[in-house]
Scaffold this motif. Structure first.
Motif, PDB file in Angstrom:
ATOM      1  N   GLY A  76       0.785  -1.221   0.000  1.00  0.00           N
ATOM      2  CA  GLY A  76       0.000   0.000   0.000  1.00  0.00           C
ATOM      3  C   GLY A  76       0.818   1.272   0.000  1.00  0.00           C
ATOM      4  O   GLY A  76       0.291   2.344   0.305  1.00  0.00           O
ATOM      5  N   ILE A  77       2.093   1.194  -0.371  1.00  0.00           N
ATOM      6  CA  ILE A  77       2.965   2.376  -0.358  1.00  0.00           C
ATOM      7  C   ILE A  77       2.942   3.037  -1.736  1.00  0.00           C
ATOM      8  O   ILE A  77       3.242   2.404  -2.742  1.00  0.00           O
ATOM      9  N   GLY A  78       2.595   4.312  -1.764  1.00  0.00           N
ATOM     10  CA  GLY A  78       2.532   5.042  -3.021  1.00  0.00           C
ATOM     11  C   GLY A  78       3.909   5.261  -3.632  1.00  0.00           C
ATOM     12  O   GLY A  78       4.920   5.302  -2.926  1.00  0.00           O
ATOM     13  N   GLU A  79       3.946   5.425  -4.940  1.00  0.00           N
ATOM     14  CA  GLU A  79       5.209   5.541  -5.672  1.00  0.00           C
ATOM     15  C   GLU A  79       6.074   6.686  -5.169  1.00  0.00           C
ATOM     16  O   GLU A  79       7.309   6.616  -5.214  1.00  0.00           O
ATOM     17  N   SER A  80       5.467   7.745  -4.651  1.00  0.00           N
ATOM     18  CA  SER A  80       6.261   8.875  -4.169  1.00  0.00           C
ATOM     19  C   SER A  80       7.122   8.506  -2.966  1.00  0.00           C
ATOM     20  O   SER A  80       8.104   9.199  -2.667  1.00  0.00           O
ATOM     21  N   ASP A  81       6.793   7.426  -2.286  1.00  0.00           N
ATOM     22  CA  ASP A  81       7.550   6.990  -1.110  1.00  0.00           C
ATOM     23  C   ASP A  81       8.487   5.821  -1.411  1.00  0.00           C
ATOM     24  O   ASP A  81       9.097   5.266  -0.498  1.00  0.00           O
TER      25      ASP A  81
END
Length: 364
Positions: free
Chosen positions: A349-354
């Motif tokens: 569930g980690i977005g690409e920005s992170d």
């Protein structure tokens, strides 16, 4: 952590991504590895990060420790919690005697791809040192959500982040950043001064081709379609899905290879036409840090910005797009050259920005 919860880079970074074998063969400054329940990654400038995840497979809570490669670069700790609006959360270690965390419930800051992901960042040096000391001793970091009155109950109320593998991940980062044996190391500390840490490598530079001028053809030539059909293994392939001028002399035709695509990963054939020259498939030049020599990289979910001559790719590990890899490539007049590579081998569930950065360059 159960075996099924561990997703390796080799399994998720598929054919359209940078192959895991290339990563492992690359210099240590551009790599991603797994250490029990943690992953750690470094880029070509020796900027590194380590991630620990919610022990529940579906949990979106995680902790990230990140540090740049310069000798005096500080460590920053970010704890991200999936929480509803106005929900606060309390942080604690499995051992209540350990310090280094806020004593009162915190709200966190909503930034990035998901406004329900609240982040608490610890950056003040003394606070970082206290938190790191306890992180090394604890077994789990426990997050308890505190719901406001008359609000729906959080589900789950409690999340736990395993700290198994943290020390090994940080020692690996020390090694990649050439800190082992120096006073700046996180784990492998010694008596050598900070000056013993090598200077960070220079940021690579990629010069984009001159801004394109001239019209874009309305129809693809027969030779372009024939080349795309061969690449896509589809004899019925028709007109391209997009056409863009790369520079004054080159036009790129983008075809979606339906036969080679999946439910959420679309393979593309990028065919380049130049006046008086045979049509050819676009080449992708990998930086030496990847140890890759092939130029027949297959772009996945590709999109081209003609203004900056930049092609973006996104190979999803699953439909949510919370794992896999992304890349940015600049057209230099002859080939596409990488300026950014990011990857996340854990679908949590980690977005690409992170996601951790594996490679970066400057576009000029």
């Amino acid at each position: 952590m159960p075996a099924q919860m561990r997703s390796s880079a080799a399994r998720l970074l598929g054919a359209g991504l940078i192959a895991a074998a290339a990563l492992s063969a690359a210099p240590a400054s551009a790599d991603i590895k797994q250490f029990r329940d943690w992953i750690a990654a470094c880029d070509n400038l020796r900027a590194c990060s380590a991630y620990g995840f919610d022990v529940e497979l579906s949990g979106n809570t995680y902790i990230r420790l990140e540090r740049a490669g310069a000798a005096e670069a500080p460590l920053r700790i970010t704890i991200a919690v999936d929480a509803q609006r106005d929900v606060k959360f309390r942080l604690a270690f499995d051992d209540p005697a350990l310090a280094g965390l806020p004593s009162a419930p915190v709200t966190g800051e909503a930034t990035g791809d998901d406004d329900e992901l609240k982040r608490l960042t610890i950056s003040e040096p003394q606070a970082v040192a206290a938190a790191l000391a306890s992180l090394r001793k604890a077994k789990t970091l426990v997050v308890t959500r505190i719901d406001p009155a008359n609000a729906p109950a959080s589900d789950p109320v409690k999340s736990e982040i395993s700290l198994s593998g943290l020390a090994a991940a940080l020692l690996w980062i020390d090694d990649q950043q050439k800190r082992v044996g120096t006073v700046t190391a996180l784990i492998g500390r010694g008596d050598k001064p900070a000056a013993a840490v090598p200077v960070v490598p220079a940021l690579p530079v990629v010069t984009a081709a001159t801004r394109p001028n001239g019209p874009v053809p309305k129809k693809a030539p027969a030779a372009v379609i024939a080349k795309a059909r061969a690449v896509c293994e589809d004899k019925k392939l028709g007109e391209p899905d997009a056409v863009a001028r790369l520079d004054a002399n080159a036009v790129m035709y983008s075809f979606v290879c339906t036969r080679l695509s999946g439910a959420y990963n679309y393979s593309h054939a990028l065919v380049i036409e130049r006046p008086g020259k045979p049509v050819r498939v676009a080449e992708f030049r990998f930086p030496r840090e990847y140890g890759a020599t092939d130029h027949d990289y297959s772009p996945i979910n590709a999109g081209f910005d003609a203004e900056t001559r930049t092609l973006s790719t996104f190979n999803k590990g699953r439909g949510l797009g919370d794992c896999g890899s992304t890349g940015e490539w600049v057209w230099d007049g002859q080939a596409f050259r990488m300026i950014l590579s990011k990857a996340m081998p854990e679908c949590r569930g980690i977005g690409e920005s992170d996601w951790p950065v594996l490679y970066r360059a400057e576009r000029k």
